[in-house]
Design a protein around this motif. Structure first.
Motif, mmCIF file in Angstrom:
data_model
loop_
_atom_site.group_PDB
_atom_site.id
_atom_site.type_symbol
_atom_site.label_atom_id
_atom_site.label_comp_id
_atom_site.label_asym_id
_atom_site.label_seq_id
_atom_site.Cartn_x
_atom_site.Cartn_y
_atom_site.Cartn_z
ATOM 1 N N ALA A 163 -7.629 0.842 4.462
ATOM 2 C CA ALA A 163 -7.292 -0.581 4.326
ATOM 3 C C ALA A 163 -7.742 -1.360 5.553
ATOM 4 C CB ALA A 163 -5.792 -0.750 4.114
ATOM 5 N N ILE A 214 -4.775 6.133 3.719
ATOM 6 C CA ILE A 214 -4.800 4.865 2.992
ATOM 7 C C ILE A 214 -4.766 3.683 3.953
ATOM 8 C CG2 ILE A 214 -3.422 3.424 1.439
ATOM 9 C CD1 ILE A 214 -2.835 6.084 -0.070
ATOM 10 N N ILE A 215 -3.948 3.781 4.979
ATOM 11 C CA ILE A 215 -3.860 2.698 5.967
ATOM 12 C C ILE A 215 -5.176 2.556 6.719
ATOM 13 C CG2 ILE A 215 -2.742 1.998 8.119
ATOM 14 C CD1 ILE A 215 -0.121 3.157 6.861
ATOM 15 N N LEU A 238 0.829 -1.209 0.000
ATOM 16 C CA LEU A 238 0.000 0.000 0.000
ATOM 17 C C LEU A 238 0.861 1.256 0.000
ATOM 18 C CD1 LEU A 238 -2.874 -0.848 2.497
ATOM 19 C CD2 LEU A 238 -3.059 -0.464 0.048
ATOM 20 N N SER A 258 1.002 3.952 -3.015
ATOM 21 C CA SER A 258 0.675 5.339 -2.698
ATOM 22 C C SER A 258 1.790 6.270 -3.139
ATOM 23 C CB SER A 258 0.449 5.507 -1.193
ATOM 24 O OG SER A 258 -0.631 4.726 -0.780
ATOM 25 N N PHE A 294 -11.590 -1.842 5.526
ATOM 26 C CA PHE A 294 -12.059 -2.904 4.649
ATOM 27 C C PHE A 294 -11.592 -4.293 5.112
ATOM 28 C CE2 PHE A 294 -12.640 0.612 1.601
ATOM 29 C CZ PHE A 294 -13.968 0.359 1.289
ATOM 30 N N TYR A 295 -10.451 -4.356 5.731
ATOM 31 C CA TYR A 295 -9.924 -5.645 6.197
ATOM 32 C C TYR A 295 -10.765 -6.187 7.343
ATOM 33 C CZ TYR A 295 -6.682 -9.159 7.944
ATOM 34 O OH TYR A 295 -6.114 -10.321 8.377
#
Length: 67
Positions: free
Chosen positions: A61, A57-58, A3, A7, A64-65
């Protein structure tokens, strides 16, 4: 790691270069500024923007994880 790499690949060249010099090459903000003929404040701003983007972004992520 992936990721972060993706990015960074999508960021402007100057920002990516500054972040790489700071985090991977271990250069100080002053060294980066001198090397690229920028102000220290500009270097600090680019690093701040990269970190903000990576943080977003983290967080996305993880959202969604875990859902």
């Amino acid at each position: 790691q992936l990721l972060i790499k993706l990015s960074l690949d999508n960021m402007p060249d100057q920002r990516r270069k500054i972040f790489t010099m700071s985090r991977q090459e271990g250069m100080s903000n002053q060294e980066i500024a001198d090397n690229l003929q920028l102000s220290v404040r500009t270097v600090e701003r680019h690093i701040y923007l990269v970190l903000q983007e990576l943080k977003k972004i983290i967080l996305i992520a993880f959202f969604f994880y875990f859902n």
